[in-house]
Each structure stands twice: as C-alpha cells, then as structure tokens.
Design an enzyme around this catalytic site. Structure first.
Site, PDB file in Angstrom:
ATOM      1  N   ARG A  48     -67.670 -13.081   9.546  1.00 43.36           N
ATOM      2  CA  ARG A  48     -67.227 -13.350  10.847  1.00 43.36           C
ATOM      3  C   ARG A  48     -67.341 -14.654  11.828  1.00 43.36           C
ATOM      4  O   ARG A  48     -66.635 -15.159  12.642  1.00 43.36           O
ATOM      5  CB  ARG A  48     -67.507 -11.933  11.669  1.00 43.36           C
ATOM      6  CG  ARG A  48     -67.101 -11.987  13.143  1.00 43.36           C
ATOM      7  CD  ARG A  48     -67.003 -10.859  13.845  1.00 43.36           C
ATOM      8  NE  ARG A  48     -68.122  -9.935  13.800  1.00 43.36           N
ATOM      9  CZ  ARG A  48     -69.509 -10.148  14.032  1.00 43.36           C
ATOM     10  NH1 ARG A  48     -69.844 -11.332  14.872  1.00 43.36           N
ATOM     11  NH2 ARG A  48     -70.554  -9.206  13.675  1.00 43.36           N
ATOM     12  N   TYR A 100     -42.917 -16.234  24.849  1.00 43.63           N
ATOM     13  CA  TYR A 100     -42.937 -15.232  23.838  1.00 43.63           C
ATOM     14  C   TYR A 100     -43.234 -13.765  24.665  1.00 43.63           C
ATOM     15  O   TYR A 100     -44.116 -13.877  25.359  1.00 43.63           O
ATOM     16  CB  TYR A 100     -43.632 -15.445  22.636  1.00 43.63           C
ATOM     17  CG  TYR A 100     -44.112 -14.026  21.859  1.00 43.63           C
ATOM     18  CD1 TYR A 100     -42.695 -13.313  21.165  1.00 43.63           C
ATOM     19  CD2 TYR A 100     -45.018 -13.610  21.422  1.00 43.63           C
ATOM     20  CE1 TYR A 100     -43.015 -12.164  20.525  1.00 43.63           C
ATOM     21  CE2 TYR A 100     -45.425 -12.584  20.896  1.00 43.63           C
ATOM     22  CZ  TYR A 100     -44.476 -11.655  20.282  1.00 43.63           C
ATOM     23  OH  TYR A 100     -44.646 -10.646  19.648  1.00 43.63           O
ATOM     24  N   ASP A 172     -48.270 -23.942  23.713  1.00 39.93           N
ATOM     25  CA  ASP A 172     -47.918 -23.183  22.676  1.00 39.93           C
ATOM     26  C   ASP A 172     -47.072 -24.115  21.671  1.00 39.93           C
ATOM     27  O   ASP A 172     -46.027 -24.200  22.063  1.00 39.93           O
ATOM     28  CB  ASP A 172     -47.391 -21.834  22.932  1.00 39.93           C
ATOM     29  CG  ASP A 172     -47.203 -20.922  21.523  1.00 39.93           C
ATOM     30  OD1 ASP A 172     -46.892 -21.367  20.687  1.00 39.93           O
ATOM     31  OD2 ASP A 172     -47.463 -19.582  22.013  1.00 39.93           O
ATOM     32  N   LYS A 197     -45.984 -18.396  11.767  1.00 37.08           N
ATOM     33  CA  LYS A 197     -44.413 -18.932  11.761  1.00 37.08           C
ATOM     34  C   LYS A 197     -44.651 -20.059  10.742  1.00 37.08           C
ATOM     35  O   LYS A 197     -44.878 -20.115   9.756  1.00 37.08           O
ATOM     36  CB  LYS A 197     -44.087 -19.384  13.026  1.00 37.08           C
ATOM     37  CG  LYS A 197     -44.471 -18.202  14.082  1.00 37.08           C
ATOM     38  CD  LYS A 197     -43.851 -16.829  13.969  1.00 37.08           C
ATOM     39  CE  LYS A 197     -44.231 -15.980  15.115  1.00 37.08           C
ATOM     40  NZ  LYS A 197     -44.262 -14.685  14.678  1.00 37.08           N
TER      41      LYS A 197
HETATM   42  O1  P1T Z   1     -47.208 -12.894  16.400  1.00 34.79           O
HETATM   43  P1  P1T Z   1     -48.627 -13.665  16.497  1.00 34.79           P
HETATM   44  O2  P1T Z   1     -48.914 -14.191  15.254  1.00 34.79           O
HETATM   45  O3  P1T Z   1     -49.498 -12.674  17.507  1.00 34.79           O
HETATM   46  O4  P1T Z   1     -47.988 -14.787  17.338  1.00 34.79           O
HETATM   47  C1  P1T Z   1     -47.786 -14.566  18.636  1.00 34.79           C
HETATM   48  C2  P1T Z   1     -46.741 -15.758  19.137  1.00 34.79           C
HETATM   49  C3  P1T Z   1     -47.067 -16.651  20.093  1.00 34.79           C
HETATM   50  N1  P1T Z   1     -46.463 -17.898  20.333  1.00 34.79           N
HETATM   51  C4  P1T Z   1     -45.079 -17.664  20.117  1.00 34.79           C
HETATM   52  C5  P1T Z   1     -44.286 -18.835  20.585  1.00 34.79           C
HETATM   53  C6  P1T Z   1     -44.398 -16.582  19.468  1.00 34.79           C
HETATM   54  O5  P1T Z   1     -43.285 -16.876  19.056  1.00 34.79           O
HETATM   55  C7  P1T Z   1     -45.391 -15.517  19.096  1.00 34.79           C
HETATM   56  C8  P1T Z   1     -44.877 -14.724  18.193  1.00 34.79           C
HETATM   57  N2  P1T Z   1     -43.233 -14.261  18.016  1.00 34.79           N
HETATM   58  C9  P1T Z   1     -42.797 -13.355  17.247  1.00 34.79           C
HETATM   59  C10 P1T Z   1     -43.209 -12.459  16.776  1.00 34.79           C
HETATM   60  C11 P1T Z   1     -41.249 -13.778  17.569  1.00 34.79           C
HETATM   61  O6  P1T Z   1     -40.553 -13.123  16.814  1.00 34.79           O
HETATM   62  O7  P1T Z   1     -40.740 -14.236  18.481  1.00 34.79           O
END
Ligand code: P1T
Length: 381
Positions: A48, A100, A172, A197
């Site tokens: 961790r 998001y 972000d 992503k």
């Molecule tokens: O899904 P996660 O890994 O927790 O990421 C969150 C997140 C943060 N910032 C942006 C710009 C994002 O697009 C996302 C996650 N977005 C999607 C799952 C989507 O389909 O838009």
C-alpha cells in the site's frame, strides 16, 4: 542530453531488472516485503505504501509531464479525491462548470459534505472566474478540453490570474494526454489523469495519477495515498506501463482519425453541429492550436431531431461500441445525458448544453474508412 517524449515513454522509470536482466519491469505481485531486521529492508515494506512496479510507473508518468513526482491511485476519481483532501478543510474550490460527471458528483455530493465548498464556473470567462474568488478560495480545478462539451480553458491565462490571488491550479489532462498538452509548462501546480483512458490505452484497467513538480505537494499526496490506501495493484501498474510505451504512436493515430471523422460528420446533413477543437468552427480553435500539439480523438456532436434519432444511431453502430469511457484503441460512442453525465442534475445539464441529441465519440485507431462507414450506416434514416 534530455530525451524526447517517445524515448522517455519507453524507458523512463524502467531499468533492466537486476536479478535476471528482464527488460520489462516485473509485476511484483506481493503485498509485503521481507525485512532482515525490524525496519531494515530494501526500500519496500508494504505494497500500500509502495511497490516496485508502481514506482516504475510513477516515475514514467511523471517524466511524461516533465515533472519529478507521480502518485498513482486506484482510479481517476481517487486521484481527484486525493487532491481535494490535500487542499484541506474549509477550502473553497472554483471548478470548471463542464467536467466529467463523476468529478462533479464527487465535488458536489461527497466533498461538499466534508467541509469543502465549490463553485462551478465557466472558466472560459476570466472575469467571471475572478468574481468567484473568496478569502477561503484555495484552488482552481480545470478540465480542458472538457467532458463532454469540448470547451477549452486557457491554462496560462487562468494560472496568471490564480497566482495573483495565491491559488493552486489543478488541471485534469485526461482528454489530451501529456503527448498533446503539458499543463505544468503553463504554470499549473498539479496535473491529474484518469489513466483508464489514453495512458492505459487498451480499456483493460482503471487507474488515476496526480503529477506535480512541487516537493511539498508531492509529500502531501504520497501521505494521502498511503493513508487512505486507494492504490492500484501491481498488475494494473504493469498494464499502464505497457500502455505508455505506445502512447505517442497511438495519440498520432487518434488525432489523425479524429480530424477526418470530425470533418466528415460536419458535412453530414443529419448532423446539427460537431464540437471538435480541430475544426475552424470551434470557438476556441485558435487557443487549441496554441495550447495543444494536436486535437486528439474526442469529439461531441448533435444529431438533428433529439433523443429518438440519437438512440437509433447509437444502437446501429457496429464498430463503435456503445459504452462509457474513452481513450482506448477501440472506438467508443455514448450518450452523455443518459450515461457518463447522468449524475449531473437535469437542470444543470440543460444549462450546460448536454442535451438529448448530444453524442460523444472516442475515436479509436481502427482504419478511419471503416469508422466512417460505420457512422454512415448508423446515420442513415
Ligand atoms: O473513471 P476514472 O478512472 O475514475 O476517471 C474519472 C475521470 C476523470 N476525469 C475525466 C476527464 C474523465 O473523463 C474521467 C472518467 N470518464 C469516463 C468514464 C467517461 O466515460 O467520460
């Protein structure tokens, strides 16, 4: 001599493994590490807190943003949460209005109950941004381009005003990846990514990272990472390490396909409008050219007629998979109002322009002619 992006993507954080010379960083699938005496170990005591596969990835990701510190989390949302934890009790945060849906939910439904306050402001309007600054404002949260409306925030201009008021700036950078946009070079303090992503790039892992060049911020974020414990496992770290090796070539193809598809959609009679920073019709096309080194594979478009034709189109796509998420090698298509941004209250969706005819696509790296044929078939009435 400093190495170029493509070289660092493959080598940063990764030396051949000392025991057998393995070229790829091994998956250190272990929760704990043997100690020769209490407190005496080889730099790792418990996964961790730290794990060698994670260390390799953290160094790799930091290098891609030209920074010294990368701190990985179990998801993009967990990385976002860690940053808000760091800002501390009582902090007021000015967030871009279009973010998001999960980020907005985290801010307005979780952290607003944990002694943080938020204003969601259209940061394309710099004066409006400054009007929202209060004595307790600690930071500005930028997402650019935004999800799903592809609005751009001028990072350098926001940083310039934020610094006058002593505010931290967090960006972000998920949609562009460090290949196309490097917010720290414009003076931002922290960059956040959903590694789920483009960084991972193959839709097989959920992960997040916060990256900074500031030793003090990094120390806080490492402390939160270890204490809260929302850390990624070694196998996930291995997958993202493998992903970043091809980030540059993938991003070039996402961009090339994105430009072709945006132009094709723009000329289609069933399409009302296309929102893609690479189109001259995008209101911030000039900023896009200045701030980004490419336009990427993300775009949104509005089909004429609203929900019914939008739903029909989404059901008829064969290569574009109807699914949430983005940034993978495979093309995805989705309906923000019903899917990724369903947690945003309907009146706010309406205010922002996330309407029923809005469709978002994440262009993959398949052959672009096949992708266009798929959309052509789906758009036939
Ligand atoms: O899904 P996660 O890994 O927790 O990421 C969150 C997140 C943060 N910032 C942006 C710009 C994002 O697009 C996302 C996650 N977005 C999607 C799952 C989507 O389909 O838009």
């Amino acid at each position: 001599m400093s190495q170029r992006f493509e070289t660092r993507a493959i080598h940063a954080g990764q030396e051949p493994e000392p025991a057998y010379g393995a070229v790829c960083t091994p998956v250190y699938m272990t929760s704990t590490f043997a100690q020769s005496a209490p407190g005496v170990h080889k730099g790792y005591d418990y996964s961790r807190a730290d794990n060698p596969t994670r260390t390799a990835l953290e160094q790799n990701l930091a290098s891609l943003e030209n920074a010294r510190h990368g701190i990985c989390f179990a998801s993009g949302c967990a990385a976002t949460a860690a940053v808000i934890h760091w800002l501390g009790q009582g902090a007021h945060i000015i967030s871009m209005d279009d973010v998001y849906g999960g980020t907005r939910r985290l801010f307005s439904q979780v952290f607003s109950k944990a002694a943080r306050t938020f204003d969601f402001v259209d940061l394309t309007d710099l004066d409006a941004f400054e009007q929202h600054i209060k004595p307790e404002t600690a930071a500005v949260w930028i997402e650019t381009p935004t999800n799903p409306l592809m609005k751009l925030v001028d990072i350098e201009a926001v940083v310039e005003r934020a610094k006058r008021h002593g505010l931290k700036v967090i960006v972000d950078n998920t949609f562009m990846s460090p290949y196309f946009q490097q917010p720290l070079s414009f003076g931002a303090d922290v960059v956040v990514h959903s590694c789920t992503k483009y960084l991972g790039g193959h839709s097989d892992v959920v992960m997040g990272v916060a990256i900074t060049d500031d030793d003090g911020i990094a120390e806080h974020l490492h402390f939160i990472q270890k204490s809260v414990g929302a850390t990624p496992g070694p196998m996930d770290c291995f997958l993202v390490l493998r992903g970043t090796k091809t980030l540059a070539v993938r991003m070039k193809q996402h961009d090339e396909n994105g430009r072709r598809i945006a132009a094709w959609l723009d000329a289609h009679p069933a399409v009302e409008r296309v929102i893609y920073p690479g189109l001259e019709s995008h209101p911030q096309h000039e900023l896009a050219k200045r701030q980004m080194n490419g336009f990427g594979g993300m775009m949104s478009f509005v089909v004429k007629g609203g929900l019914e034709p939008a739903t029909r189109l989404l059901k008829r796509c064969k290569i574009f998979t109807l699914a949430e998420s983005l940034g993978g090698v495979e093309s995805l298509i989705e309906h923000p109002a019903i899917m990724t941004h369903a947690s945003v209250p309907p009146e706010i969706r309406q205010e922002l322009g996330i309407d029923d005819g809005l469709i978002r696509i994440s262009t993959g790296i398949e052959h672009v002619d096949d992708l266009i044929a798929d959309l052509a078939f789906a758009l036939e009435s």
